[in-house]
Enzyme design. Structure first.
Site, PDB file in Angstrom:
ATOM      1  CD  GLU A  13      41.100  43.403  46.599  1.00  0.00           C
ATOM      2  OE1 GLU A  13      41.255  43.176  48.118  1.00  0.00           O
ATOM      3  OE2 GLU A  13      41.761  42.118  46.327  1.00  0.00           O
ATOM      4  CD  GLU A  39      44.309  40.026  41.471  1.00  0.00           C
ATOM      5  OE1 GLU A  39      43.178  39.465  42.322  1.00  0.00           O
ATOM      6  OE2 GLU A  39      44.613  40.920  41.573  1.00  0.00           O
TER       7      GLU A  39
END
Length: 554
Positions: A329, A431
């Site tokens: 991220e 995810e």
């Protein structure tokens, strides 16, 4: 004031529409164009679908200057349908700034505005915007307009705009055709006797025993010691990722005190069941996900700690994990880059590659595929960072898309995948889940939509669900309850897994001693018999365009 001015602008456009000056005619041959570009070009390319329902002569573009000085184009659209999938594209250029993130937005006569696509536009060349949308309800009058993210004064120019409509059946047809081309392959079994003579009328049985396409889920240490959970998982999935057990805060909660117990035992489980496993993650740029003792480190102390972390992790698990999410991220957070410099991520990738040369190294990010409202993670922003790392020498080989969806915009999802595919790197959904703000039935419906689009896109190489099971539930979405009774989401996954696997096939050889079938990629057990003679063997069906041939001698 800004919202009031936008409202007035939209009212004017709706008035122009009512005047009848814009007529849109549907032009639809049914086939989707996967063309995309992430390169800035000196001239815009021709519109996809010849403009679709915005083709020349049937569309009208208006310009409007906002109170902040943005000179923006807008298209006036009639009679957009609720069930239709719309694909939008155009080429964009800006004047008044070197570059800007430009958003295409849609306003309908029965709801607010929504983002339908973004592009990182420049002043000296043309950039390609590709997006799309599905309406919650039909709209007689709609406005498609453009904004720059920071609303600073500039001129936005648009060329080669195209809006193409697809029915639900047509969209499904694209998915099925891609699955046929990319996830399946033809095979022919040739049966002969001991002298090499072809045997006509031999019985042939074909049974798929493993899948080639990686489809899996996150697991947590709750799977340890639970034989029922382990059996449930192995029955369905051929890939796994550890939810939290490899993260730095889990393996070294106190400086110098390493704890790999849970990760080691989970690795034993996946290894024993021949399940491929992703490594998640080495570093996470989010300060809140950084070990508390690391947060106060700076300079050489922080650099020493990160070097120890990567060496400890990668040395211990060298060759065990197929992938590593190297710096998680990094579009949204910058804990390490802020303290160690902009090249910190490049150094992480270099060190990881040296420590485990056979692992595929990934960037992993959220809100790239889920939405286009997040200006920190637009598709072009992601592409730019991927290119920057590769140009800096990083052996970056994979694109990770987390996929934490609210209500999915499937045409936008496909458009973003098209743009990412231009990099020619493996794309993984890492995810996937659906927000628990929705009821269970809606979660299941949206999940199936997302999984069908992901599995059918020709550039997607694997799918991971974020559904690790805990007694109190899951991160956002579970597939079962704690007693492993399927929820509706679990039913949806099971149906798709059954659909995407070749059912046992039985037949007989033809006059040439051959039997042909088309099956999903993977490993097969092939049995043949004639009279008292029989033979059994295996067949590997990897991706390929040519028919796979297997000779069996009785």
């Amino acid at each position: 004031m800004r919202g009031h001015a936008t409202a007035l602008f939209l009212l004017k456009l709706f008035a122009w529409m009512q005047s009848g000056k814009l007529i849109l005619a549907a032009l639809n041959d049914g086939w989707y164009d996967y063309t995309a570009s992430t390169e800035c070009k000196s001239l815009p390319e021709p519109p996809l679908y010849n403009g679709g329902i915005m083709k020349e002569g049937n569309g009208e573009m208006r310009y409007h200057t906002t109170e902040t000085g943005v000179y923006s184009p807008a298209f006036l659209l009639y009679n957009l349908n609720q069930t239709t999938r719309y694909s939008f594209s155009c080429w964009v250029k800006v004047k008044g700034a070197d570059s800007a993130i430009v958003t295409a937005r849609l306003s309908t006569d029965n709801s607010g505005t929504r983002c339908i696509g973004t592009v990182s536009a420049k002043s000296d060349c043309w950039s390609f915007l590709k997006g799309g949308f599905v309406l919650d309800s039909s709209s007689q009058n709609s406005v498609l307009f453009f904004q720059n993210a920071d609303r600073s004064a500039m001129r936005i120019s648009v060329e080669s705009a195209s809006l193409q409509s697809f029915s639900v059946d047509q969209w499904s047809m694209h998915q099925k055709e891609n699955i046929r081309k990319k996830r399946k392959r033809a095979a022919t079994i040739h049966v002969a006797d001991s002298r090499g003579n072809r045997v006509t009328g031999a019985s042939v049985s074909v049974q798929q025993i493993s899948r080639d396409f990686p489809f899996g889920s996150a697991i947590a240490d709750t799977i340890l010691g639970s034989s029922s959970y382990q059996a449930w998982f192995v029955e369905r999935f051929n890939a796994a990722v550890f939810e939290n057990e490899l993260k730095w805060y889990a393996t070294e909660p106190v400086a110098g005190t390493l704890n790999y117990d849970s990760a080691d035992k989970m690795l034993d489980f996946v290894r024993a069941n021949r399940i491929m496993v992703r490594g998640h993650n080495i570093f996470w740029e989010n300060q809140e996900a950084t070990p508390s003792w690391v947060r106060n480190l700076t300079g050489d102390d922080l650099r020493s700690a990160v070097n120890s972390r990567i060496q400890s992790l990668m040395t211990r698990y060298k060759g065990e994990f197929a992938h590593w999410d190297v710096n998680n991220e990094m579009l949204h957070f910058n804990f390490y880059e802020q303290r160690l410099g902009h090249n910190a991520s490049l150094e992480f990738f270099d060190t990881a590659q040296q420590a485990d040369p056979l692992a595929t190294l990934f960037m992993n990010e959220f809100n790239v595929i889920e939405t286009c409202d997040d200006i920190f993670s637009t598709v072009d922003t992601y592409v730019s960072r991927l290119k920057e790392l590769k140009e800096g020498g990083a052996l970056l080989e994979g694109i990770g898309l987390e996929g934490h969806f609210g209500k999915p915009n499937i045409p936008l999802m496909r458009a973003i995948l098209d743009k990412l595919a231009t990099l020619e790197l493996p794309i993984w959904f890492t995810e996937i889940d659906i927000s628990n703000h929705f009821d269970e039935q809606t979660q299941a419906l949206y999940l199936e939509d997302v999984l069908r689009e992901a599995f059918s896109h020709p550039s997607v190489n694997g799918i991971m669900l974020w559904t690790a099971l805990h007694q109190k539930g899951c991160y956002e979405m579970c597939l079962t309850d704690w007693n492993l009774r399927n929820l509706l989401t679990g039913d949806a996954v099971d149906r798709l897994l059954q659909e995407w696997q070749t059912k046992q096939v039985n037949g007989v050889t033809d006059e040439h001693g051959s039997y042909s079938f088309v099956g999903y990629l993977g490993e097969y057990k092939i049995s043949a018999s004639y009279g008292s003679k029989s033979a059994e063997t295996t067949l590997s069906l990897p991706q390929g365009d040519e028919t796979r041939h297997l000779n069996i001698q009785l």
